[in-house]
Design a protein around this motif. Structure first.
Motif, PDB file in Angstrom:
ATOM      1  N   MET A  45      -7.019   3.800   2.540  1.00 63.79           N
ATOM      2  CA  MET A  45      -5.913   2.892   2.283  1.00 63.79           C
ATOM      3  C   MET A  45      -6.001   1.644   3.162  1.00 63.79           C
ATOM      4  SD  MET A  45      -1.836   3.543   2.584  1.00 63.79           S
ATOM      5  CE  MET A  45      -2.016   3.660   4.358  1.00 63.79           C
ATOM      6  N   TYR A  46      -6.330   1.817   4.448  1.00 66.70           N
ATOM      7  CA  TYR A  46      -6.465   0.665   5.325  1.00 66.70           C
ATOM      8  C   TYR A  46      -7.631  -0.222   4.892  1.00 66.70           C
ATOM      9  CZ  TYR A  46      -3.310   3.212   8.452  1.00 66.70           C
ATOM     10  OH  TYR A  46      -2.248   3.880   8.986  1.00 66.70           O
ATOM     11  N   TRP A  47      -8.728   0.409   4.499  1.00 70.17           N
ATOM     12  CA  TRP A  47      -9.890  -0.342   4.010  1.00 70.17           C
ATOM     13  C   TRP A  47      -9.514  -1.170   2.782  1.00 70.17           C
ATOM     14  CZ3 TRP A  47     -12.148   0.710  -0.831  1.00 70.17           C
ATOM     15  CH2 TRP A  47     -13.317   0.000  -1.112  1.00 70.17           C
ATOM     16  N   ALA A  48      -8.847  -0.549   1.809  1.00 66.35           N
ATOM     17  CA  ALA A  48      -8.464  -1.255   0.594  1.00 66.35           C
ATOM     18  C   ALA A  48      -7.466  -2.368   0.890  1.00 66.35           C
ATOM     19  CB  ALA A  48      -7.884  -0.268  -0.415  1.00 66.35           C
ATOM     20  N   THR A  49      -6.556  -2.120   1.827  1.00 63.88           N
ATOM     21  CA  THR A  49      -5.554  -3.125   2.182  1.00 63.88           C
ATOM     22  C   THR A  49      -6.206  -4.334   2.838  1.00 63.88           C
ATOM     23  OG1 THR A  49      -3.889  -1.393   2.470  1.00 63.88           O
ATOM     24  CG2 THR A  49      -3.429  -3.530   3.468  1.00 63.88           C
ATOM     25  N   LEU A  50      -7.098  -4.090   3.773  1.00 58.68           N
ATOM     26  CA  LEU A  50      -7.807  -5.199   4.416  1.00 58.68           C
ATOM     27  C   LEU A  50      -8.638  -5.980   3.405  1.00 58.68           C
ATOM     28  CD1 LEU A  50      -8.947  -3.440   7.717  1.00 58.68           C
ATOM     29  CD2 LEU A  50      -7.352  -5.363   7.543  1.00 58.68           C
ATOM     30  N   ARG A  51      -9.259  -5.260   2.482  1.00 58.98           N
ATOM     31  CA  ARG A  51     -10.060  -5.932   1.465  1.00 58.98           C
ATOM     32  C   ARG A  51      -9.177  -6.825   0.593  1.00 58.98           C
ATOM     33  NH1 ARG A  51     -13.938  -2.989  -2.951  1.00 58.98           N
ATOM     34  NH2 ARG A  51     -11.924  -2.135  -3.566  1.00 58.98           N
ATOM     35  N   ALA A  52      -7.977  -6.331   0.245  1.00 64.55           N
ATOM     36  CA  ALA A  52      -7.046  -7.144  -0.545  1.00 64.55           C
ATOM     37  C   ALA A  52      -6.584  -8.375   0.229  1.00 64.55           C
ATOM     38  CB  ALA A  52      -5.841  -6.299  -0.956  1.00 64.55           C
TER      39      ALA A  52
ATOM     40  N   ALA B 186       5.180  -5.156  -9.456  1.00 60.86           N
ATOM     41  CA  ALA B 186       5.488  -5.830  -8.190  1.00 60.86           C
ATOM     42  C   ALA B 186       5.124  -7.307  -8.209  1.00 60.86           C
ATOM     43  CB  ALA B 186       4.762  -5.134  -7.048  1.00 60.86           C
ATOM     44  N   GLY B 187       4.070  -7.648  -8.964  1.00 64.94           N
ATOM     45  CA  GLY B 187       3.614  -9.030  -8.988  1.00 64.94           C
ATOM     46  C   GLY B 187       2.741  -9.415  -7.815  1.00 64.94           C
ATOM     47  N   VAL B 188       2.329  -8.419  -7.012  1.00 65.29           N
ATOM     48  CA  VAL B 188       1.407  -8.641  -5.889  1.00 65.29           C
ATOM     49  C   VAL B 188       0.404  -7.487  -5.893  1.00 65.29           C
ATOM     50  CG1 VAL B 188       3.154  -9.832  -4.494  1.00 65.29           C
ATOM     51  CG2 VAL B 188       2.826  -7.353  -4.234  1.00 65.29           C
ATOM     52  N   PRO B 189      -0.723  -7.614  -5.178  1.00 63.61           N
ATOM     53  CA  PRO B 189      -1.672  -6.502  -5.128  1.00 63.61           C
ATOM     54  C   PRO B 189      -1.037  -5.245  -4.559  1.00 63.61           C
ATOM     55  CG  PRO B 189      -2.686  -8.516  -4.304  1.00 63.61           C
ATOM     56  CD  PRO B 189      -1.227  -8.812  -4.474  1.00 63.61           C
ATOM     57  N   VAL B 190      -1.283  -4.102  -5.213  1.00 59.10           N
ATOM     58  CA  VAL B 190      -0.782  -2.804  -4.769  1.00 59.10           C
ATOM     59  C   VAL B 190      -1.960  -1.842  -4.677  1.00 59.10           C
ATOM     60  CG1 VAL B 190       0.674  -0.819  -5.316  1.00 59.10           C
ATOM     61  CG2 VAL B 190       1.510  -3.140  -5.760  1.00 59.10           C
ATOM     62  N   LEU B 191      -2.058  -1.129  -3.562  1.00 56.39           N
ATOM     63  CA  LEU B 191      -3.117  -0.149  -3.342  1.00 56.39           C
ATOM     64  C   LEU B 191      -2.488   1.226  -3.237  1.00 56.39           C
ATOM     65  CD1 LEU B 191      -5.395  -2.140  -3.215  1.00 56.39           C
ATOM     66  CD2 LEU B 191      -3.745  -2.930  -1.488  1.00 56.39           C
TER      67      LEU B 191
ATOM     68  N   ALA C 152       0.849  -1.193   0.000  1.00 54.62           N
ATOM     69  CA  ALA C 152       0.000   0.000   0.000  1.00 54.62           C
ATOM     70  C   ALA C 152       0.882   1.241   0.000  1.00 54.62           C
ATOM     71  CB  ALA C 152      -0.919   0.006   1.220  1.00 54.62           C
ATOM     72  N   GLN C 153       0.495   2.241  -0.775  1.00 52.89           N
ATOM     73  CA  GLN C 153       1.245   3.496  -0.867  1.00 52.89           C
ATOM     74  C   GLN C 153       0.493   4.604  -0.164  1.00 52.89           C
ATOM     75  OE1 GLN C 153      -0.005   6.056  -3.504  1.00 52.89           O
ATOM     76  NE2 GLN C 153       1.143   7.493  -2.232  1.00 52.89           N
ATOM     77  N   PHE C 154       1.225   5.380   0.618  1.00 57.09           N
ATOM     78  CA  PHE C 154       0.620   6.436   1.420  1.00 57.09           C
ATOM     79  C   PHE C 154       1.469   7.692   1.342  1.00 57.09           C
ATOM     80  CE2 PHE C 154      -0.052   8.701   5.450  1.00 57.09           C
ATOM     81  CZ  PHE C 154      -1.432   8.820   5.414  1.00 57.09           C
ATOM     82  N   GLY C 155       0.838   8.855   1.600  1.00 57.37           N
ATOM     83  CA  GLY C 155       1.614  10.062   1.849  1.00 57.37           C
ATOM     84  C   GLY C 155       1.635  11.084   0.749  1.00 57.37           C
TER      85      GLY C 155
END
Length: 252
Positions: free
Chosen positions: A228-235, A100-105, A75-78
């Motif tokens: 961002m936290y919501w999207a990360t948890l969903r992923a 990256a080859g993995v989920p990125v938010l 996850a990217q923030f800031g």
């Protein structure tokens, strides 16, 4: 155990991983890394939107590094990296994920998805420390993705903060009291014409305060950290470890 990596710009103290552990499921492992894009000063006038928009290769490289270190989700923030690309916000997110080859938010894209999840169309933007060109960027980012910006004001325009110098200082040193006043003043000035309040600026963190503000404003609140936290948890296909975090996180 899910390993989550968080990206932040070099000019930001990246304590976001610790905040995420407040709501993440037991056993979650977190790590932080920096996006090595240069030329971003610690004033909003020197925090170049052009440099941010050009940071895609640096973002991809940092995401690849985290994935190679073992991250399952990134996850990217800031910085509003994806919003600087307006209608291409989600496309850019996909490019970073492919690298990256993995989920990125990405924070901006997560805010767009969070508003859709809540069924929101008409928004008021609490622009915090954003100066003029950043205000225009945020409006374009949301409007180009189908949202109607009814009101948009920063905290200098609202009289919450009295000077550019103070605004710049608080961009990196959050004052929760200032943020709360700004959110509630935005709701008041928008009247009954909106579906939600959107809080722009990665420095305006609302984890732990959203439910209180939503109760007072009578509206959902979507901020960068919450989205961002919501999207990360969903992923992660996970829920917060507890409830009471506000409408967005509690919807998981």
């Amino acid at each position: 155990m899910t390993k989550v990596g968080f990206l932040a710009p070099l000019t930001t103290w990246n304590d976001i991983p610790l905040d995420f552990l407040r709501i993440a499921p037991e056993g979650t492992s977190v790590a932080g890394a920096f996006i090595t894009a240069r030329g971003l000063a610690r004033t909003m006038a020197g925090f170049s939107l052009d440099r941010i928009a050009e940071a895609l290769p640096a973002m991809q490289e940092a995401a690849r590094d985290l994935a190679e270190a073992g991250a399952d989700v990134i996850a990217q923030f800031g910085i509003p990296f994806s919003l600087t690309h307006a209608e291409r916000a989600r496309d850019v997110q996909s490019q970073v994920a492919d690298a990256a080859g993995v989920p990125v938010l990405l924070m901006g894209a997560a805010m767009l998805d969070a508003l859709n999840q809540l069924g929101v169309r008409r928004i008021a933007i609490a622009s915090g420390y954003y100066p003029g060109n950043w205000v225009s960027m945020a409006r374009r980012g949301f409007e180009s993705n189908g949202f109607d910006v009814v009101l948009q004001e920063n905290w200098i325009e609202q009289g919450v903060v009295g000077s550019i110098e103070e605004s710049d200082r608080l961009a990196w040193e959050q004052d929760v009291a200032v943020t709360k006043v700004h959110v509630l003043r935005t709701a008041e000035r928008a009247g009954g014409s909106i579906d939600a309040i959107v809080v722009c600026g990665g420095g305006l963190r609302l984890l732990g305060y959203a439910a209180e503000l939503e109760a007072k404003a009578g509206l959902p609140v979507v901020a960068g950290d919450l989205a961002m936290y919501w999207a990360t948890l969903r992923a992660m296909d996970a829920k917060p470890r507890s409830t009471g975090w506000g409408r967005l996180l509690d919807s998981l």
